[in-house]
Design a protein around this motif. Structure first.
Motif, PDB file in Angstrom:
ATOM      1  N   ARG A   1      22.436  43.784 -18.477  1.00 56.94           N
ATOM      2  CA  ARG A   1      23.293  43.931 -19.657  1.00 56.94           C
ATOM      3  C   ARG A   1      24.561  44.734 -19.364  1.00 56.94           C
ATOM      4  N   GLN A   2      24.581  45.491 -18.248  1.00 55.68           N
ATOM      5  CA  GLN A   2      25.753  46.294 -17.918  1.00 55.68           C
ATOM      6  C   GLN A   2      26.726  45.584 -16.985  1.00 55.68           C
ATOM      7  N   VAL A   3      26.385  44.386 -16.565  1.00 55.18           N
ATOM      8  CA  VAL A   3      27.250  43.635 -15.650  1.00 55.18           C
ATOM      9  C   VAL A   3      28.189  42.756 -16.469  1.00 55.18           C
ATOM     10  N   GLU A   4      29.472  42.892 -16.214  1.00 58.07           N
ATOM     11  CA  GLU A   4      30.470  42.105 -16.936  1.00 58.07           C
ATOM     12  C   GLU A   4      30.471  40.679 -16.380  1.00 58.07           C
ATOM     13  N   GLN A   5      29.798  39.797 -17.099  1.00 50.65           N
ATOM     14  CA  GLN A   5      29.501  38.473 -16.584  1.00 50.65           C
ATOM     15  C   GLN A   5      30.731  37.593 -16.371  1.00 50.65           C
ATOM     16  N   ASN A   6      31.808  37.876 -17.082  1.00 49.86           N
ATOM     17  CA  ASN A   6      32.987  37.032 -16.924  1.00 49.86           C
ATOM     18  C   ASN A   6      33.633  37.187 -15.549  1.00 49.86           C
TER      19      ASN A   6
ATOM     20  N   ARG B   1      19.117  38.098 -13.658  1.00 53.43           N
ATOM     21  CA  ARG B   1      18.351  39.338 -13.702  1.00 53.43           C
ATOM     22  C   ARG B   1      17.641  39.539 -12.372  1.00 53.43           C
ATOM     23  N   GLY B   2      17.600  40.777 -11.917  1.00 57.37           N
ATOM     24  CA  GLY B   2      16.903  41.091 -10.679  1.00 57.37           C
ATOM     25  C   GLY B   2      15.466  41.473 -10.961  1.00 57.37           C
TER      26      GLY B   2
ATOM     27  N   LEU C   1      12.106  53.251 -13.161  1.00 52.18           N
ATOM     28  CA  LEU C   1      13.246  54.045 -12.729  1.00 52.18           C
ATOM     29  C   LEU C   1      14.572  53.349 -13.017  1.00 52.18           C
ATOM     30  N   GLY C   2      14.542  52.028 -13.057  1.00 48.00           N
ATOM     31  CA  GLY C   2      15.784  51.292 -13.268  1.00 48.00           C
ATOM     32  C   GLY C   2      15.594  49.804 -13.078  1.00 48.00           C
ATOM     33  N   GLU C   3      16.699  49.076 -13.082  1.00 40.33           N
ATOM     34  CA  GLU C   3      16.680  47.625 -12.919  1.00 40.33           C
ATOM     35  C   GLU C   3      17.756  47.212 -11.923  1.00 40.33           C
ATOM     36  N   THR C   4      17.665  45.984 -11.458  1.00 46.09           N
ATOM     37  CA  THR C   4      18.711  45.433 -10.597  1.00 46.09           C
ATOM     38  C   THR C   4      19.225  44.128 -11.191  1.00 46.09           C
ATOM     39  N   THR C   5      20.424  43.781 -10.797  1.00 43.78           N
ATOM     40  CA  THR C   5      21.022  42.499 -11.164  1.00 43.78           C
ATOM     41  C   THR C   5      21.488  41.832  -9.874  1.00 43.78           C
TER      42      THR C   5
ATOM     43  N   ILE D   1      26.335  55.837 -10.875  1.00 41.32           N
ATOM     44  CA  ILE D   1      25.087  55.461 -11.547  1.00 41.32           C
ATOM     45  C   ILE D   1      24.236  56.708 -11.730  1.00 41.32           C
ATOM     46  N   ILE D   2      23.748  56.919 -12.971  1.00 40.49           N
ATOM     47  CA  ILE D   2      22.858  58.041 -13.263  1.00 40.49           C
ATOM     48  C   ILE D   2      21.650  57.503 -14.019  1.00 40.49           C
ATOM     49  N   ASN D   3      20.456  57.849 -13.533  1.00 43.28           N
ATOM     50  CA  ASN D   3      19.212  57.380 -14.162  1.00 43.28           C
ATOM     51  C   ASN D   3      19.181  55.860 -14.323  1.00 43.28           C
ATOM     52  N   GLY D   4      19.666  55.152 -13.308  1.00 43.37           N
ATOM     53  CA  GLY D   4      19.615  53.692 -13.314  1.00 43.37           C
ATOM     54  C   GLY D   4      20.628  53.016 -14.212  1.00 43.37           C
ATOM     55  N   GLU D   5      21.570  53.792 -14.781  1.00 42.32           N
ATOM     56  CA  GLU D   5      22.572  53.247 -15.691  1.00 42.32           C
ATOM     57  C   GLU D   5      23.980  53.482 -15.135  1.00 42.32           C
ATOM     58  N   LYS D   6      24.856  52.480 -15.299  1.00 43.31           N
ATOM     59  CA  LYS D   6      26.257  52.647 -14.901  1.00 43.31           C
ATOM     60  C   LYS D   6      26.932  53.606 -15.876  1.00 43.31           C
ATOM     61  N   ILE D   7      27.550  54.666 -15.331  1.00 40.47           N
ATOM     62  CA  ILE D   7      28.231  55.659 -16.157  1.00 40.47           C
ATOM     63  C   ILE D   7      29.742  55.481 -16.093  1.00 40.47           C
ATOM     64  N   ALA D   8      30.254  55.177 -14.896  1.00 42.18           N
ATOM     65  CA  ALA D   8      31.706  55.033 -14.735  1.00 42.18           C
ATOM     66  C   ALA D   8      31.998  54.187 -13.501  1.00 42.18           C
ATOM     67  N   GLY D   9      33.241  53.708 -13.419  1.00 41.81           N
ATOM     68  CA  GLY D   9      33.678  52.956 -12.252  1.00 41.81           C
ATOM     69  C   GLY D   9      33.650  51.454 -12.461  1.00 41.81           C
TER      70      GLY D   9
END
Length: 267
Positions: free
Chosen positions: A141-146, A154-155, A166-170, A37-45
């Motif tokens: 929006r970055q969480v694969e809901q399936n 939403r958190g 700074l970011g969000e949570t789910t 995670i970089i700047n509150g966004e998922k980048i990889a993994g």
């Protein structure tokens, strides 16, 4: 690269605290449950919370899968990260992750007790045990809901002290989290009513209202004092608040965020 680690038992609020902690310590990236995670966004993994059981979840979190490991390694090099925070349930786990991602040695080791109060940790553990809620420090929006059959919502937004977002949570309920303890709100109210009924200076209980909202549990209590009032009212009311707090810790292993007493009159 400067490497930090943050360790603490499962369900103590590490992911909830991660983004703000990283910002305050000028840490660019976070490794949490298999995600970069970089700047509150998922980048990889891929998140360990997508797994079907705890064994595969742990394997995912420590990058045992070679394809997963290489994906994150590639992103670390591509983004030229200068500082990173590794999150795990123990120092042993964070060291294992650092080794798998070629980030050892760890320069700074932190523990959850250093950044969260005992009350916050107790509340986080209570929510995990009774509701099975896990926090992911990435946007909804970055969480694969399936991946989630049971629960996803939403958190909350995370802000700095200067009100910069700074970011969000789910909030999710992974498939591997099977054990949940359900406690009816009436249980909390009944306990409070019983405790107050045993408290000599209270003549009558008017209302007891218990509000539960994620990490904030607030008690609103309205009572009548016993006459004659030949006692220190503030001292007695503080004593009642303390009694209720102690009994909540004893029975539910958490303390309410606030216990608000309103004295309506004298009987």
């Amino acid at each position: 690269m400067i490497v930090h680690s943050l360790s603490g038992p499962s369900g103590t609020g590490k992911s909830t605290s991660a983004i703000q902690f990283a910002y305050e310590n000028q840490i660019e990236a976070i490794i949490d449950d298999g995600l970069l995670i970089i700047n509150g966004e998922k980048i990889a993994g891929t998140s360990a919370k997508f797994e079907k059981n705890t064994i595969t979840a742990v394997r995912r979190a420590i990058f045992q899968d070679e394809e997963h490991r290489m994906m994150v390694l590639k992103a670390l090099k591509e983004y030229q990260i200068q500082s990173i925070l590794i999150i795990g349930t123990s120092d042993k786990m964070t060291k294992k992750i650092a080794k798998r991602l070629q980030l050892e040695p760890i320069n700074y080791i932190h523990h959850i007790e250093e950044i969260r109060s005992n009350r916050e940790i107790q509340m986080a553990k209570f929510i995990r045990n009774t509701q099975g809620k896990h926090v992911m420090p990435i946007p909804y929006r970055q969480v694969e809901q399936n991946f989630f059959k049971r629960f996803i919502q939403r958190g909350f937004d995370i802000f700095s002290k200067n009100k910069v977002k700074l970011g969000e949570t789910t909030i999710v309920q992974p498939d591997f989290h099977q054990q949940i303890i359900y406690i009816s709100k009436t249980v909390y109210v009944d306990l409070v009513r019983y405790l107050i009924s045993q408290y000599r200076v209270i003549a009558k209980i008017d209302t007891v209202h218990f509000v539960m909202k994620d990490y904030h549990q607030i008690l609103y209590i309205t009572v009548y004092l016993a006459s004659p009032v030949n006692y220190d009212v503030q001292d007695k009311m503080r004593g009642l608040q303390q009694l209720i707090a102690e009994q909540f810790i004893r029975h539910f292993e958490f303390e309410p965020s606030a216990i608000r007493l309103n004295i309506k009159g004298i009987v």
